[in-house]
Design an enzyme around this catalytic site. Sequence first.
Site, PDB file in Angstrom:
ATOM      1  N   LYS B 103       1.253  -4.884   6.349  1.00 17.11           N
ATOM      2  CA  LYS B 103       0.843  -3.715   7.128  1.00 17.11           C
ATOM      3  C   LYS B 103      -0.583  -3.264   6.829  1.00 17.11           C
ATOM      4  O   LYS B 103      -1.295  -2.775   7.702  1.00 17.11           O
ATOM      5  CB  LYS B 103       1.806  -2.550   6.866  1.00 17.11           C
ATOM      6  CG  LYS B 103       3.214  -2.780   7.408  1.00 17.11           C
ATOM      7  CD  LYS B 103       3.232  -2.777   8.924  1.00 17.11           C
ATOM      8  CE  LYS B 103       4.657  -2.840   9.469  1.00 17.11           C
ATOM      9  NZ  LYS B 103       4.676  -3.005  10.946  1.00 17.11           N
ATOM     10  N   GLU B 125       3.614   6.425  12.484  1.00 17.05           N
ATOM     11  CA  GLU B 125       5.066   6.370  12.481  1.00 17.05           C
ATOM     12  C   GLU B 125       5.452   5.280  11.493  1.00 17.05           C
ATOM     13  O   GLU B 125       4.672   4.377  11.217  1.00 17.05           O
ATOM     14  CB  GLU B 125       5.596   6.030  13.880  1.00 17.05           C
ATOM     15  CG  GLU B 125       5.622   4.531  14.235  1.00 17.05           C
ATOM     16  CD  GLU B 125       4.248   3.879  14.309  1.00 17.05           C
ATOM     17  OE1 GLU B 125       3.270   4.605  14.570  1.00 17.05           O
ATOM     18  OE2 GLU B 125       4.144   2.661  14.086  1.00 17.05           O
ATOM     19  N   SER B 392       6.507 -11.396   4.739  1.00 13.43           N
ATOM     20  CA  SER B 392       5.691 -10.265   5.181  1.00 13.43           C
ATOM     21  C   SER B 392       5.743  -9.048   4.257  1.00 13.43           C
ATOM     22  O   SER B 392       4.895  -8.177   4.339  1.00 13.43           O
ATOM     23  CB  SER B 392       6.104  -9.848   6.587  1.00 13.43           C
ATOM     24  OG  SER B 392       7.482  -9.563   6.600  1.00 13.43           O
TER      25      SER B 392
END
Lengths: 283, 410
Positions: B103, B125, B392
């Site tokens: 991210k 969010e 990830s």
Amino acid sequence: MTTRPITRLDHRFKACASAGRAALVTFITAGDPDYDTSLTLLKALPAAGADIIELGVPFTDPMADGPAIQAAGLRALKAGQTLAKTIAMVREFRKTDDTTPLVLMGYYNPVYIYGVDRFLADAKAAGVDGLVVVDLPPEEDNELCLPALKAGLAFIRLATPTTDDKRLPTVLANTAGFVYYVSINGITGSATPDADVVGQAVARIKRHTALPVAVGFGVRTPAQAAAIAAGADGVVVGSALIDALRGTLDGEDRATAGTVGAVTSLVGQLAEAVRGTRREAAE
Amino acid sequence: MNVLNSFRTGPDENGHFGIFGGRFVAETLMPLILDLEKAYEAAKADPAYKAEMDSGLKHYVGRPSPLYYAERFTEHLRKGAPAGKGAKIYFKREELNHTGSHKVNNVLGQILLARRMGKERIIAETGAGQHGVATATLCARYGLKCVVYMGAVDVARQAPNVFRMKMLGAEVVPVKSGSSTLKDAMNEALRDWVTNVHDTFYCIGTVAGPHPYPGMVRDFQSIIGHETRTQMEEQEGRLPDSLIACIGGGSNAMGLFHPFLDDPTVQIFGVEAAGHGIPSGQHAASLTGGRPGVLHGNRTYLLMDDDGQITEAHSISAGLDYPGIGPEHSWLHDTGRATYISATDDEALSAFQLVSKLEGIIPALEPAHALAKVIELAPTLPEDHLMVVNMSGRGDKDIPQVAEILGTSL
């Protein structure tokens, strides 16, 4: 440019202007808290003083709405409301009222899934005059706006405080019926608009269009409605009516004997305030 | 950015990938997303912005992330495979990035952009909390105010990440509307943005939302695929044969896939969350179990009922618990360039445990979905087949939840 359809909206705004006053536009959510109560309320609105009706189409994810209208939509969905039932509701309403303009207001996905062509045909046949679709800006006009105008339905655009003079022509280009000025940056029912600032914004929009300008988002009381009515062609009240309705529901969100009356009583007070206010600005 | 990537297909100037994408937002937000698009185009062309990105990615994020040959996992799967079968499996180690997931790649890009635009308040969010943590981290780094919207259900099941965000100085707002998960957090973030247009930058965490977000976030995440390409060339002297990644909104997958889209020999697999199984209706697999619709600013595959009402997604993984998917994935699905499959909660949970024991790497529940499908696919492929799975995120945040499911009290 596509020709603008002439609907009950045009006649009603003209009539109000001739009477030297703004129009009262009332918003309720279709099917809230159930179909029958909502239909009874819808039919009672014109006699209570509503000049124009906005009927909210419930959606699970109303990103421009505050808590009151979010909850109203969820109550309606829980009670089984669908877009098909909302159109049926308009059909019922038109059996006894052929003059009050009625606009559907909501989000695009239910319409998209219903099918744009089928929706426009059914809505027009039912007696809908116009559409307000929050998540369809001018950049997406090919989706619904242009087909709606072609089908004879007004497509009412929202203009906001962030819509500057450079962008206004884009926003107004395919608008019909009226321009809905969102008086605040925010969601429905949140902040209270400053009537003077709003009046200036309405005047700014009117330099760009001959269409009537109605003001909404955050107008709650008869006094606020009167203040806005002095400088606009229409005043939209929504969340306050929904709150009045919600206040009458029982512990399980069901209608009670006082539900319809609570809303029509507030509409009556708002209508009195709006009708008692002379429009300041000349057309 | 690699110049070759500008030859990639989408989006067009209106933000469309085929019929998907677009700008389905309230008028209040239109001027903002037009400004954002302009600012992003200008930044892309500015060497100073690229230099700032490169430096941040290297010294703060810790890139490049390794491409690691998962030897014991590979050998384990070969044991159960027919002779000569069992693909050679590599992990792209995005879990080693600062903040523990991919991210941060995107957040760095957006925060640097927000600074260029003079915005001082950042909203985001988050589902699993990975994007929220990354955003809170970079806001701390650059002294920006940070507000993170998180579904109340997710706040409860991702407590460690909630605490991390607060430690980093962010305000975490639990969202109780709707299903109290990621989609509702996104609704609430959009409502905040509409209300605070003048000073606020909305840092979207995935390749979804109105144009320019899907393409922009993909660009920021594409570093995953670019590095993989170079690293595989160094280690094996050729391109990988297949790529596999989990998909909620799909940003880690898009970042890995995009640089390989024009290499027809590279097979591409996206893994959606099948929850309790697709037939149960309780899943988050928008492509497998949904249809095209419009939500959160874009047209894409969505989970919904016949009236167009969005239905609640279900996944063991808060990061995949979203009823939509990025529009470019919808387009890759419809064009057939990528293949989308799904893994259930149970499959993900066993992959989570297996990989922890075999490789000494505790994966997040999100990539555990991709690993579950590696377990299924690798034994059917030849031994010289090079498969890259995007690791990830790391599983630290999931420890309390997994412990509870496995009946261990911490």
